[in-house]
Design an enzyme around this catalytic site. Structure first.
Site, short mmCIF file in Angstrom:
data_model
loop_
_atom_site.label_atom_id
_atom_site.label_comp_id
_atom_site.label_asym_id
_atom_site.label_seq_id
_atom_site.Cartn_x
_atom_site.Cartn_y
_atom_site.Cartn_z
N LYS A 171 0.94 -1.34 -0.10
CA LYS A 171 0.05 -0.11 -0.03
C LYS A 171 0.98 1.14 -0.01
CE LYS A 171 -1.76 2.56 3.23
NZ LYS A 171 -1.66 3.92 2.44
N GLY A 202 -5.32 2.76 -0.96
CA GLY A 202 -6.33 3.20 0.06
C GLY A 202 -5.61 4.03 1.06
N ASP A 203 -6.56 4.25 2.16
CA ASP A 203 -5.85 4.98 3.30
C ASP A 203 -5.41 4.05 4.35
OD1 ASP A 203 -8.34 4.40 4.50
OD2 ASP A 203 -9.15 6.25 4.25
N PRO A 205 -6.56 4.01 7.80
CA PRO A 205 -7.65 3.43 8.58
C PRO A 205 -8.28 2.26 7.79
CG PRO A 205 -7.63 5.85 8.71
CD PRO A 205 -6.66 5.31 7.66
N VAL A 207 -7.50 0.36 4.34
CA VAL A 207 -6.59 -0.73 3.76
C VAL A 207 -5.39 -1.11 4.67
CG1 VAL A 207 -5.04 -0.95 2.00
CG2 VAL A 207 -7.13 -0.01 1.40
N GLY A 208 -4.75 0.11 5.33
CA GLY A 208 -3.75 -0.24 6.25
C GLY A 208 -4.27 -1.04 7.33
N GLU A 246 9.60 1.62 10.54
CA GLU A 246 10.69 2.84 10.88
C GLU A 246 9.88 3.97 10.76
OE1 GLU A 246 12.20 5.94 9.51
OE2 GLU A 246 12.43 4.93 7.71
N CYS A 280 12.84 11.39 7.56
CA CYS A 280 12.63 11.30 8.94
C CYS A 280 14.21 11.28 9.68
CB CYS A 280 12.26 9.69 8.98
SG CYS A 280 13.02 8.55 8.03
N GLU A 380 8.92 16.43 15.83
CA GLU A 380 9.25 16.16 14.52
C GLU A 380 8.47 17.24 13.46
OE1 GLU A 380 10.58 12.64 11.57
OE2 GLU A 380 8.52 12.49 12.43
#
Length: 476
Positions: A171, A202-203, A205, A207-208, A246, A280, A380
């Site tokens: 994804k 997908g997003d 909430p 697909v993830g 990560e 990051c 961050e």
């Protein structure tokens, strides 16, 4: 406008089973949509996992030599499609065209090349006494990748997974999905067997979470925010799958008092602003001797002022826009917080750069006299914002550097390499860089503390997609 309404599942481009609508992909240089993608749901994830599970039955039994040949084929097609990949990245996340081709795309190529090299000599089995110890594919792997270095993060997961004999569902970020779709075309043309590689857009909430909680997924690898990493870990917990994260960073860059001060401060500033500050592991906290704060401020401000900010397609641009309106607003809020908390603004500041009122452009910003505990020192920002922090002595610098919830990367500059090595060993970070070394795709990449767990790149990335099996009594 380009339309991408299908997913790549079981070796074919297929329509969504339960479509969740279309999402516009915004060009951050213009704030205008240039493509749309379909958003998937649980049914699409189920279909992709079923394809990957079926393919795994044969693929994990292939020989390392067969998988090595497959990686070589992927590399060949990847190189052929480099211009298409660069176009996609430049449009979807705003990387200047030259940087998109020479840094973003080539980072992906480097990971595939490295894995090809690692596979040549990697030991998948060895005898320990009378026991055969084998390293075998972990199984079906779900992958969630970010928008800031799309191909870097796709390839540093896909290449070792392929080398290990895993099958996978990707994804890509819905903010920057087009490069992932081109990558799926590359995998298809390279002859990757049906079901070994699958892609569902997908997003998080939807697909993830469906991928993370799926009982037939054996591992999930995510690169993203801490918020997303926590959500994935919670969703994965019930099925006891391997979770590889990560996540965020707030990396310290210690300029020791014996360093080549001008060169180290300038390079550290430019490194912080690379990719418009959207990395990051960016060295966003620069630690300098308290008595040299004024000098460091002038050097950093000069470096920031040397950078050309502009649309991705314009020649001579160093920094493109940040990726989205939400990201722009967040960065502006953090700059305002730095000013309100009393840090000294020495370059940049709030608002758009002159002449750039359209697009998500941020002024390269440097704060001096930043104190530990300020928001710009703790949180961050993920934009071109550098904090200069004074320290009293070496021990104080190390204390400040380690005083963070994050532990992804750290940086040390010194003319005495032995001293730099001693400092590096005391820093609680997954990667420590001495005197701005070249990027190394063979070195382990990953974090400590809330920056995540697991390692990527080279043999260390391959290790993380493998399970260890002991066959006792293998020898008489």
């Amino acid at each position: 406008m380009k339309q991408f309404g299908r997913f790549y599942i079981d070796g074919a481009w297929v329509d969504p089973i339960n479509p969740q609508g279309l999402l516009e992909v915004i060009d951050p240089s213009t704030e205008e949509a240039f493509a749309t993608i379909a958003l998937g749901g649980q049914g699409d994830v189920d279909r992709a996992v079923a394809a990957a599970s079926h393919a795994f039955e044969d693929f994990y039994l292939t020989s390392p030599a067969e998988r090595l040949d497959l990686l070589k084929s992927v590399l060949s097609v990847y190189q052929k499609r480099s211009q298409d990949l660069a176009w996609a990245i430049s449009r979807e996340m705003g990387a200047p065209q030259k940087m998109a081709l020479e840094n973003q795309v080539t980072s992906g190529e480097a990971h595939i090349r490295t894995m090809i090299d690692v596979m040549k000599d990697y030991r998948f089995e060895r005898m320990v006494g009378k026991t055969m110890v084998t390293k075998e594919a972990v199984g079906v792997v779900a992958m969630i990748t970010p928008w800031n270095w799309p191909l870097n993060q796709i390839t540093c997961k896909v290449a070792p997974a392929l080398g290990a004999g895993c099958t996978m569902i990707l994804k890509p970020s819905e903010v920057a999905p087009v490069s992932g779709l081109v990558f799926a075309e590359i995998m298809h043309e390279a002859g990757v067997p049906a079901g070994v590689f699958n892609l569902v857009n997908g997003d998080g909430p939807t697909v993830g979470e469906a991928m993370a909680s799926h009982p037939d997924v054996h591992m999930i690898s995510i690169t993203g925010s801490n918020r997303a990493g926590i959500a994935v870990a919670k969703a994965a917990a019930a099925t006891i799958k391997r979770v590889h994260q990560e996540l965020g960073g707030k990396s310290a860059n210690i300029i020791l008092d014996d360093a080549d001060f001008v060169a180290a401060v300038r390079q550290g500033t430019l490194d912080c602003f690379d990719n418009s500050g959207q990395s990051c592991n960016a060295p966003t906290r620069m630690l300098v001797p308290e008595g040299r704060m004024q000098s460091a401020s002038a050097i950093a401000a000069d470096a920031a002022g040397s950078l050309v900010v502009g649309p991705a397609e314009r020649e001579g641009v160093d920094l493109g826009p940040v990726v989205s309106q939400a990201q722009y607003d967040k960065i502006q809020g953090m700059i305002a917080a730095g000013i309100a908390e009393g840090a000294t603004l020495v370059a940049g500041g709030e608002g758009h750069p002159d002449g750039l009122n359209r697009g998500y452009f941020v002024r390269p910003t440097v704060f001096a006299d930043v104190r530990p505990g300020m928001r710009i020192e703790r949180e961050e920002i993920f934009g071109p914002v550098l904090s200069l922090i004074g320290y009293k002595d070496e021990d104080d610098a190390i204390r400040i550097a380690n005083d963070s919830i994050y532990g992804l990367a750290a940086y040390v500059s010194s003319s005495d390499r032995d001293r730099a090595r001693r400092v590096a060993r005391r820093l609680r970070a997954g990667n420590v860089h001495i005197n701005s070394p070249a990027w190394d795709t063979y070195a382990p990449f990953g974090g400590m503390k809330q920056s995540g767990n697991g390692r990527e790149y080279g043999e260390f990335g391959l290790d993380d997609f493998l399970e260890i099996k002991g066959i006792n009594g293998y020898a008489e």
